[in-house]
Design an enzyme around this catalytic site. Structure first.
Site, PDB file in Angstrom:
ATOM      1  CE  LYS A 214      -3.342   2.846   0.404  1.00 21.83           C
ATOM      2  NZ  LYS A 214      -4.305   3.147  -0.629  1.00 21.83           N
ATOM      3  CG  LEU A 260       3.006  10.319 -16.751  1.00 26.05           C
ATOM      4  CD1 LEU A 260       3.515   9.862 -18.110  1.00 26.05           C
ATOM      5  CD2 LEU A 260       4.172  10.855 -15.913  1.00 26.05           C
ATOM      6  CE  LYS A 261      -4.541  16.733 -17.156  1.00 28.34           C
ATOM      7  NZ  LYS A 261      -3.923  17.563 -18.180  1.00 28.34           N
ATOM      8  CB  CYS A 270      -4.101   8.762   0.323  1.00 27.55           C
ATOM      9  SG  CYS A 270      -5.590   8.044   1.026  1.00 27.55           S
TER      10      CYS A 270
HETATM   11  P1  NAD Z   1     -11.612   9.405   7.965  1.00 26.28           P
HETATM   12  O1  NAD Z   1     -10.902  10.372   8.829  1.00 26.28           O
HETATM   13  O2  NAD Z   1     -12.558   9.904   6.925  1.00 26.28           O
HETATM   14  O3  NAD Z   1     -12.409   8.365   8.867  1.00 26.28           O
HETATM   15  C1  NAD Z   1     -11.913   7.808  10.042  1.00 26.28           C
HETATM   16  C2  NAD Z   1     -13.110   7.487  10.939  1.00 26.28           C
HETATM   17  O4  NAD Z   1     -12.642   6.735  12.074  1.00 26.28           O
HETATM   18  C3  NAD Z   1     -13.814   8.710  11.502  1.00 26.28           C
HETATM   19  O5  NAD Z   1     -15.195   8.646  11.226  1.00 26.28           O
HETATM   20  C4  NAD Z   1     -13.543   8.646  13.019  1.00 26.28           C
HETATM   21  O6  NAD Z   1     -14.608   9.155  13.800  1.00 26.28           O
HETATM   22  C5  NAD Z   1     -13.369   7.156  13.208  1.00 26.28           C
HETATM   23  N1  NAD Z   1     -12.628   6.802  14.427  1.00 26.28           N
HETATM   24  C6  NAD Z   1     -11.466   7.324  14.881  1.00 26.28           C
HETATM   25  N2  NAD Z   1     -11.084   6.696  16.009  1.00 26.28           N
HETATM   26  C7  NAD Z   1     -12.027   5.760  16.275  1.00 26.28           C
HETATM   27  C8  NAD Z   1     -12.208   4.804  17.309  1.00 26.28           C
HETATM   28  N3  NAD Z   1     -11.319   4.686  18.282  1.00 26.28           N
HETATM   29  N4  NAD Z   1     -13.291   4.025  17.263  1.00 26.28           N
HETATM   30  C9  NAD Z   1     -14.195   4.143  16.273  1.00 26.28           C
HETATM   31  N5  NAD Z   1     -14.099   5.031  15.264  1.00 26.28           N
HETATM   32  C10 NAD Z   1     -13.014   5.823  15.270  1.00 26.28           C
HETATM   33  O7  NAD Z   1     -10.465   8.539   7.276  1.00 26.28           O
HETATM   34  P2  NAD Z   1     -10.496   7.809   5.844  1.00 26.28           P
HETATM   35  O8  NAD Z   1     -10.222   8.789   4.760  1.00 26.28           O
HETATM   36  O9  NAD Z   1     -11.704   6.954   5.781  1.00 26.28           O
HETATM   37  O10 NAD Z   1      -9.200   6.899   5.975  1.00 26.28           O
HETATM   38  C11 NAD Z   1      -9.146   5.810   6.856  1.00 26.28           C
HETATM   39  C12 NAD Z   1      -7.878   5.017   6.600  1.00 26.28           C
HETATM   40  O11 NAD Z   1      -7.892   4.497   5.258  1.00 26.28           O
HETATM   41  C13 NAD Z   1      -6.594   5.845   6.674  1.00 26.28           C
HETATM   42  O12 NAD Z   1      -5.574   5.029   7.162  1.00 26.28           O
HETATM   43  C14 NAD Z   1      -6.315   6.204   5.228  1.00 26.28           C
HETATM   44  O13 NAD Z   1      -4.947   6.452   4.996  1.00 26.28           O
HETATM   45  C15 NAD Z   1      -6.759   4.953   4.515  1.00 26.28           C
HETATM   46  N6  NAD Z   1      -7.174   5.140   3.126  1.00 26.28           N
HETATM   47  C16 NAD Z   1      -7.887   6.233   2.772  1.00 26.28           C
HETATM   48  C17 NAD Z   1      -8.308   6.386   1.452  1.00 26.28           C
HETATM   49  C18 NAD Z   1      -9.069   7.612   1.029  1.00 26.28           C
HETATM   50  O14 NAD Z   1      -9.152   7.851  -0.180  1.00 26.28           O
HETATM   51  N7  NAD Z   1      -9.647   8.388   1.945  1.00 26.28           N
HETATM   52  C19 NAD Z   1      -8.021   5.393   0.500  1.00 26.28           C
HETATM   53  C20 NAD Z   1      -7.331   4.258   0.911  1.00 26.28           C
HETATM   54  C21 NAD Z   1      -6.912   4.136   2.232  1.00 26.28           C
END
Ligand code: NAD
Length: 444
Positions: A214, A260-261, A270
């Site tokens: 990842k 490549l933009k 991320c």
């Molecule tokens: P986000 O901040 O939108 O959501 C995180 C959620 O977790 C929030 O709703 C928060 O209230 C909840 N939370 C925090 N602590 C908690 C706890 N102790 N118990 C229960 N809920 C809790 O984050 P996201 O964008 O959904 O990303 C989540 C993970 O996925 C990250 O590690 C991110 O790097 C990864 N990721 C994100 C994307 C993206 O495009 N957003 C894509 C792939 C991977």
């Protein structure tokens, strides 16, 4: 025993954290036929979702959520203890933001791990879906072992998420790969069963490998974006056109044309944090990570390159009326985390410009950082309203809506026909023919 029961029954799955990833994962897993509970410590968010009010904008998410809630195999809860106890498989989707030094802040992961330990009433498979540094699973295992109050067994697995905001639902339902990092046959069997619909796309590895896939993927994509931005800087000093350079490069299947933009660089929740987190973890392990550091530096310089163009066009920015079109970090999302728009608006406020902001989806989020300020900063109901009387129009996010603007109408309502396009959405010759002064990235 659960291990036997998974062979015949559909699994009870908890998705902890209902942000961008968790909500899509919960809806997607339910759509695959599983019995899913999405849980979050943010009670207001859970209430909203339960009432059918989706807290984020993501194409087709609302429909997918509603269809599965209606079918009865998708529910939401803010009772984390109860949810964990009731489930066999727990997908951890909480945030892993960055510390000031660039390392990943793993406090949400730790909090959830302790909660799982305290509610380990039967065998559970804990699946890391959040993006985490390599070796995180060892920490989760240690925390659960330290805090658990029963002798029940558990496994850890890594199943990193590759969805892209803006097309997250279709990415989940049509994944290009499912990476499953496991250390036991039991965990492998469960995850393969969960994803059996995509069995032709499953790659099974050990956990370190899955975690690293990842971070390595995101950092590579960030590197690619910074590379073409670096090339665009050379284009600007020559007669080369970065769009054609990228096209020419992209014909080579070893390179490929995507990512490549040239433009304002990468943003979002991320790439900026993942490239820093991989740099940090590599350095902690004694690996020279200068390649990634440089790529991130190139990215950090993109807003400066853009603002220099704005200054070149307007000279003095104080009291100039500037329309900013696009606030989200990319199109088809309302997410503004690490969006270029934030730094652009900050700098223009410092310069004393009068700002008219518009985005089809991200204005509510932006208002939380930059509330309306009478006359100096306001949000518009349409791109045309933002542009009215403006001394310059800035394209910051490449929404299709902006590509479709009637530029003759735009020219009529602007005070000065100046466009500074940070995403190269227009053809320079077309725009200039209408009478605009046009500045874009890496081309004359
Ligand atoms: P986000 O901040 O939108 O959501 C995180 C959620 O977790 C929030 O709703 C928060 O209230 C909840 N939370 C925090 N602590 C908690 C706890 N102790 N118990 C229960 N809920 C809790 O984050 P996201 O964008 O959904 O990303 C989540 C993970 O996925 C990250 O590690 C991110 O790097 C990864 N990721 C994100 C994307 C993206 O495009 N957003 C894509 C792939 C991977």
């Amino acid at each position: 025993m659960f291990y036997e029961s998974i062979r015949e029954a559909s699994m009870k799955i908890a998705v902890i954290g209902t942000g961008y990833v968790g909500l899509v994962t919960a809806a997607g897993l339910a759509d695959l036929g599983h019995d899913v509970t999405g849980a979050d410590k943010d009670g207001d968010k859970i209430k909203k979702i339960s009432w059918g009010d989706v807290p984020i904008y993501e194409p087709n998410l609302e429909e997918l959520l509603k269809a599965n809630q209606k079918r009865g195999n998708l529910t939401f809860s803010y009772d984390l203890n109860k949810t964990i106890q009731a489930c066999d498989v727990i997908f951890v989707c909480v945030g892993t933001p960055q510390h000031e030094d660039g390392s990943a802040d793993m406090s949400q992961i730790e909090e959830v791990s302790r909660m799982i330990a305290e509610n380990l009433n039967k065998y559970k498979l804990v699946v890391e879906k959040s993006t985490v540094p390599v070796k995180t699973s060892a920490w989760i295992k240690r925390i659960i072992s330290l805090y658990k109050k029963s002798d029940k067994e558990f496994d850890i697995a890594s199943n990193p998420e590759f969805l892209r905001e803006g097309s997250a639902v279709s990415d989940f339902l049509n994944p290009d790969r499912i990476i499953i990092g496991v250390e036991t046959e039991r965990a492998k069997e469960i995850l393969v069963k969960i994803y059996q619909k995509f069995q032709d796309r499953i790659l099974i590895t050990n956990i370190d490998t899955a975690e690293l896939i990842k971070h390595a993927s995101n950092s590579f994509l960030a590197l690619k974006i910074s590379y073409i931005n670096l090339i665009s800087n050379i284009c600007e000093k020559t007669d080369a056109d970065v769009e054609l350079v990228a096209k020419g490069m992209g014909f080579d299947p070893r390179i490929g044309g995507r990512f490549l933009k040239a433009g304002l660089g990468y943003g979002g929740s991320c790439f900026p944090k993942d490239i820093k987190a991989l740099t940090k973890i590599g350095e902690e392990m004694g690996v020279n990570m200068d390649l990634l550091k440089e790529a991130d530096q190139v990215n950090a310089g993109r807003v400066k390159v853009f603002l220099e163009k704005v200054k070149k066009a307007l000279w003095i920015l104080k009291d100039k009326k500037i329309a900013v079109l696009g606030l989200a970090f990319k199109p088809e999302t309302d997410d503004i985390r690490e969006a270029a728009s934030i730094r652009i608006v900050q700098e223009l406020i410092k310069e004393g410009s009068i700002l008219r902001l518009y985005d089809p989806k991200a204005m509510d989020n932006m208002k939380e950082i930059f509330p309306e300020e009478h006359y100096r900063l306001s949000y518009s109901n349409s791109p045309y309203q933002a542009i009215e009387d403006a001394n310059a129009l800035l394209i910051v996010t490449e929404w299709d809506e902006f590509r479709r603007l009637d530029l003759r109408k735009v020219k009529k309502v602007m005070a000065n026909p100046i466009i500074v396009d940070g995403r190269n959405i227009f053809e320079p010759a077309d725009v200039r023919e209408i009478g605009f002064e046009y500045y874009s990235i890496g081309r004359k």
